[in-house]
Design a protein around this motif. Structure first.
Motif, PDB file in Angstrom:
ATOM      1  N   PHE A  13      35.790  43.670  41.793  1.00  0.00           N
ATOM      2  CA  PHE A  13      34.547  43.718  40.996  1.00  0.00           C
ATOM      3  C   PHE A  13      33.639  42.464  41.473  1.00  0.00           C
ATOM      4  O   PHE A  13      33.303  41.516  40.778  1.00  0.00           O
ATOM      5  CB  PHE A  13      35.019  43.040  39.538  1.00  0.00           C
ATOM      6  N   SER A  14      33.331  42.480  42.862  1.00  0.00           N
ATOM      7  CA  SER A  14      32.583  41.547  43.667  1.00  0.00           C
ATOM      8  C   SER A  14      31.152  41.028  43.024  1.00  0.00           C
ATOM      9  O   SER A  14      30.793  40.116  43.284  1.00  0.00           O
ATOM     10  CB  SER A  14      32.708  41.890  44.822  1.00  0.00           C
ATOM     11  N   GLY A  15      30.506  42.399  42.455  1.00  0.00           N
ATOM     12  CA  GLY A  15      29.000  42.045  41.988  1.00  0.00           C
ATOM     13  C   GLY A  15      28.279  41.563  43.171  1.00  0.00           C
ATOM     14  O   GLY A  15      28.315  42.069  44.426  1.00  0.00           O
ATOM     15  N   ALA A  16      27.425  40.466  42.741  1.00  0.00           N
ATOM     16  CA  ALA A  16      26.680  40.127  44.014  1.00  0.00           C
ATOM     17  C   ALA A  16      27.216  39.129  44.945  1.00  0.00           C
ATOM     18  O   ALA A  16      26.395  38.772  46.007  1.00  0.00           O
ATOM     19  CB  ALA A  16      25.161  39.406  43.293  1.00  0.00           C
ATOM     20  N   ALA A  33      35.790  44.085  50.075  1.00  0.00           N
ATOM     21  CA  ALA A  33      35.211  43.710  48.597  1.00  0.00           C
ATOM     22  C   ALA A  33      34.548  45.284  48.026  1.00  0.00           C
ATOM     23  O   ALA A  33      34.349  46.124  48.810  1.00  0.00           O
ATOM     24  CB  ALA A  33      33.864  42.823  48.977  1.00  0.00           C
ATOM     25  N   SER A  34      34.655  45.171  46.751  1.00  0.00           N
ATOM     26  CA  SER A  34      34.215  46.347  46.189  1.00  0.00           C
ATOM     27  C   SER A  34      33.469  46.113  44.945  1.00  0.00           C
ATOM     28  O   SER A  34      33.987  45.208  44.244  1.00  0.00           O
ATOM     29  CB  SER A  34      35.628  47.365  45.935  1.00  0.00           C
ATOM     30  N   ASP A  35      32.842  46.978  44.515  1.00  0.00           N
ATOM     31  CA  ASP A  35      31.985  47.139  43.254  1.00  0.00           C
ATOM     32  C   ASP A  35      31.642  48.551  42.858  1.00  0.00           C
ATOM     33  O   ASP A  35      31.520  49.343  43.877  1.00  0.00           O
ATOM     34  CB  ASP A  35      30.891  46.072  43.157  1.00  0.00           C
ATOM     35  N   VAL A  36      31.609  48.760  41.758  1.00  0.00           N
ATOM     36  CA  VAL A  36      31.131  50.256  41.088  1.00  0.00           C
ATOM     37  C   VAL A  36      29.666  50.423  41.251  1.00  0.00           C
ATOM     38  O   VAL A  36      29.138  51.468  41.116  1.00  0.00           O
ATOM     39  CB  VAL A  36      31.749  50.513  39.971  1.00  0.00           C
ATOM     40  N   TRP A  37      28.839  49.149  41.382  1.00  0.00           N
ATOM     41  CA  TRP A  37      27.336  49.415  41.372  1.00  0.00           C
ATOM     42  C   TRP A  37      26.749  49.391  42.688  1.00  0.00           C
ATOM     43  O   TRP A  37      27.115  48.427  43.374  1.00  0.00           O
ATOM     44  CB  TRP A  37      26.915  48.102  40.492  1.00  0.00           C
ATOM     45  N   VAL A  58      37.550  51.172  40.992  1.00  0.00           N
ATOM     46  CA  VAL A  58      38.640  50.457  41.495  1.00  0.00           C
ATOM     47  C   VAL A  58      40.009  51.289  41.428  1.00  0.00           C
ATOM     48  O   VAL A  58      40.909  51.167  42.283  1.00  0.00           O
ATOM     49  CB  VAL A  58      38.724  49.127  40.666  1.00  0.00           C
ATOM     50  N   ARG A  59      39.935  52.281  40.368  1.00  0.00           N
ATOM     51  CA  ARG A  59      41.277  53.262  40.313  1.00  0.00           C
ATOM     52  C   ARG A  59      41.302  54.000  41.399  1.00  0.00           C
ATOM     53  O   ARG A  59      42.634  54.701  41.545  1.00  0.00           O
ATOM     54  CB  ARG A  59      40.852  53.928  38.930  1.00  0.00           C
ATOM     55  N   SER A  60      40.422  54.046  42.228  1.00  0.00           N
ATOM     56  CA  SER A  60      40.539  55.137  43.481  1.00  0.00           C
ATOM     57  C   SER A  60      41.049  54.441  44.658  1.00  0.00           C
ATOM     58  O   SER A  60      41.279  55.095  45.771  1.00  0.00           O
ATOM     59  CB  SER A  60      39.501  55.962  43.802  1.00  0.00           C
ATOM     60  N   ILE A  61      41.114  53.043  44.814  1.00  0.00           N
ATOM     61  CA  ILE A  61      41.606  52.528  45.896  1.00  0.00           C
ATOM     62  C   ILE A  61      42.999  52.370  46.067  1.00  0.00           C
ATOM     63  O   ILE A  61      43.822  51.931  45.105  1.00  0.00           O
ATOM     64  CB  ILE A  61      41.203  50.812  45.712  1.00  0.00           C
ATOM     65  N   ASP A  62      43.280  52.728  47.205  1.00  0.00           N
ATOM     66  CA  ASP A  62      44.833  52.661  47.659  1.00  0.00           C
ATOM     67  C   ASP A  62      45.266  51.147  48.377  1.00  0.00           C
ATOM     68  O   ASP A  62      44.807  50.996  49.608  1.00  0.00           O
ATOM     69  CB  ASP A  62      45.002  53.756  48.583  1.00  0.00           C
ATOM     70  N   LEU A  76      43.878  37.358  46.811  1.00  0.00           N
ATOM     71  CA  LEU A  76      43.151  38.214  46.031  1.00  0.00           C
ATOM     72  C   LEU A  76      42.239  37.605  44.941  1.00  0.00           C
ATOM     73  O   LEU A  76      42.756  36.505  44.139  1.00  0.00           O
ATOM     74  CB  LEU A  76      44.133  39.264  45.049  1.00  0.00           C
ATOM     75  N   ILE A  77      40.892  37.963  44.847  1.00  0.00           N
ATOM     76  CA  ILE A  77      40.044  37.437  43.884  1.00  0.00           C
ATOM     77  C   ILE A  77      39.082  38.365  43.270  1.00  0.00           C
ATOM     78  O   ILE A  77      39.164  39.562  43.609  1.00  0.00           O
ATOM     79  CB  ILE A  77      38.985  36.564  44.712  1.00  0.00           C
ATOM     80  N   GLY A  78      38.785  37.911  41.890  1.00  0.00           N
ATOM     81  CA  GLY A  78      37.656  39.007  41.325  1.00  0.00           C
ATOM     82  C   GLY A  78      37.929  38.495  39.744  1.00  0.00           C
ATOM     83  O   GLY A  78      38.771  37.934  39.127  1.00  0.00           O
ATOM     84  N   GLY A  79      36.652  38.891  39.102  1.00  0.00           N
ATOM     85  CA  GLY A  79      36.478  38.761  37.816  1.00  0.00           C
ATOM     86  C   GLY A  79      36.211  40.119  37.201  1.00  0.00           C
ATOM     87  O   GLY A  79      35.216  40.778  37.202  1.00  0.00           O
ATOM     88  N   PRO A  80      37.264  40.816  36.495  1.00  0.00           N
ATOM     89  CA  PRO A  80      37.025  41.896  36.014  1.00  0.00           C
ATOM     90  C   PRO A  80      36.066  42.018  34.730  1.00  0.00           C
ATOM     91  O   PRO A  80      35.733  40.844  34.299  1.00  0.00           O
ATOM     92  CB  PRO A  80      38.359  42.221  35.158  1.00  0.00           C
ATOM     93  N   PRO A  81      35.163  43.071  34.573  1.00  0.00           N
ATOM     94  CA  PRO A  81      33.995  43.184  33.693  1.00  0.00           C
ATOM     95  C   PRO A  81      34.510  42.156  32.532  1.00  0.00           C
ATOM     96  O   PRO A  81      35.409  42.682  31.852  1.00  0.00           O
ATOM     97  CB  PRO A  81      33.612  44.537  33.627  1.00  0.00           C
ATOM     98  N   CYS A  82      33.580  41.574  32.149  1.00  0.00           N
ATOM     99  CA  CYS A  82      33.803  40.544  30.749  1.00  0.00           C
ATOM    100  C   CYS A  82      33.413  41.218  29.515  1.00  0.00           C
ATOM    101  O   CYS A  82      33.904  40.605  28.383  1.00  0.00           O
ATOM    102  CB  CYS A  82      32.922  39.187  31.014  1.00  0.00           C
TER     103      CYS A  82
END
Length: 350
Positions: A13-16, A33-37, A58-62, A76-82
């Motif tokens: 959920f890396s965003g910018a 790093a990953s994000d859906v946008w 993210v559900r498709s990441i192995d 592991l770092i991240g802020g799931p959508p709030c």
């Protein structure tokens, strides 16, 4: 530091890239790093924020495959959508929150799937302070129970970023988890304080400290009307105030609004002598904060208030850039926590 010896990070959920940049500055290496946008992913690529950037669900990441590719992952770092945990969600009729949110309710469980499969030494989990409210007891208990089940101890805190030198009174929940055999994590001592309090700490960093050089109005901005039909009212509100200035409770002779009849950010204006309030992720024509000169904030100013470097590139149209920077963790706050994690668990090097 040798690139190969930098502690390896996986960012979700890396965003910018606010978290990622803070960790990079502290000496970490984000390998994935990953994000859906797509725009956020393009911004990450533009700023060289990770060895590999995945744009997708993210559900498709192995994560087992990731670990096989990059070896042991350190953090592991991240802020799931709030939005599922935001205070404003309670005002939206028919909108489910927490794990029941149809758009992002899966994100927190997915973060812990990543934790289970990657098994890093340390993790950092970030969200809005609402995550700790009683209305989200199920989700908060899930975090604590899952961390313990996976062999981690945790330390958590709702942080006011202004107390760490960020020019924004932005409250966020941070949870640091570490393998049971590792030393305890203690949050860094707060360095700044509301100047009205008599302590030996530094005063809050103010809006004027970081964006005063932009204290002008361009020809284009003269034709814009923050507040839309209430623009004339906006011009009468003192810096640091909002629509409540025009209420009976505040002593206004001919009240124009009832007390607490609008969102608190309605016609909210910055004051140069205090930090900004929380920068929202969505650009709005009547929800602030607005500049004390009665204009919209500029992206350059938002970056300063979120402690991004001036040279950091945000891609997309103005509203896209606003969303990216508004959703981010302030870089300075991320760096303070990352530096402490580096000191405690990696001794400055891997």
């Amino acid at each position: 530091m040798d690139l190969k010896r930098k502690p390896k990070v996986v960012s979700l959920f890396s965003g910018a890239g606010g978290l990622d940049l803070g960790f990079k500055q502290a000496g970490f290496r984000t390998v994935y790093a990953s994000d859906v946008w797509q725009l956020a992913c393009d911004t990450l690529k533009e700023n060289d924020m990770a060895d590999e950037i995945y744009c997708g669900d993210v559900r498709s990441i192995d994560f087992f495959e990731l670990k096989e590719k990059y070896g042991e992952i350190d953090c592991l770092i991240g802020g799931p959508p709030c939005p599922p945990y935001s205070q404003t969600r309670h005002y939206l009729i028919g909108k489910a929150n927490g794990f029941d949110d149809e758009r992002a309710g899966f994100a927190v469980p997915e973060y812990f799937r990543a934790l289970k499969e990657l098994k890093p030494k340390v993790f950092l989990f970030e969200n809005v302070d609402g995550f700790t409210f009683k209305t989200h007891q199920e989700e908060f208990d899930f975090l604590k129970d899952k961390a313990r089940e996976l062999g981690y101890k945790i330390t958590y805190k709702v942080v006011n970023c202004a107390n760490y030198g960020v020019p924004q009174t932005r409250k966020r929940f941070f949870c640091i988890g570490y393998l049971e055999e590792l030393p305890e994590f203690v949050f860094p001592e707060e360095t700044h304080v509301d100047p009205s309090k008599n302590t030996d700490k530094l005063p809050w960093v103010t809006c004027g400290d970081v964006i005063s050089e932009f204290d002008n109005i361009t020809e284009e901005e003269k034709n814009q009307r923050p507040g839309q039909k209430d623009f004339d009212l906006l011009t009468q509100i003192p810096p640091g105030d909002n629509y409540l200035y025009f209420t009976e409770k505040r002593g206004y002779p001919e009240p124009k609004f009832k007390w607490k009849s609008r969102y608190w950010t309605f016609l909210l204006k910055l004051a140069p002598d205090r930090p900004s309030w929380t920068i929202q992720a969505s650009f709005s024509t009547n929800q602030g904060p607005f500049h004390w000169r009665n204009r919209f904030l500029r992206i350059e100013e938002l970056k300063r208030l979120q402690t991004f470097p001036d040279e950091y590139v945000l891609l997309g149209e103005m509203k896209d850039k606003w969303r990216q920077v508004g959703n981010a963790v302030p870089v300075k706050m991320a760096n303070i926590l990352a530096s402490k994690i580096m000191e405690v668990y990696f001794n400055g090097t891997r």
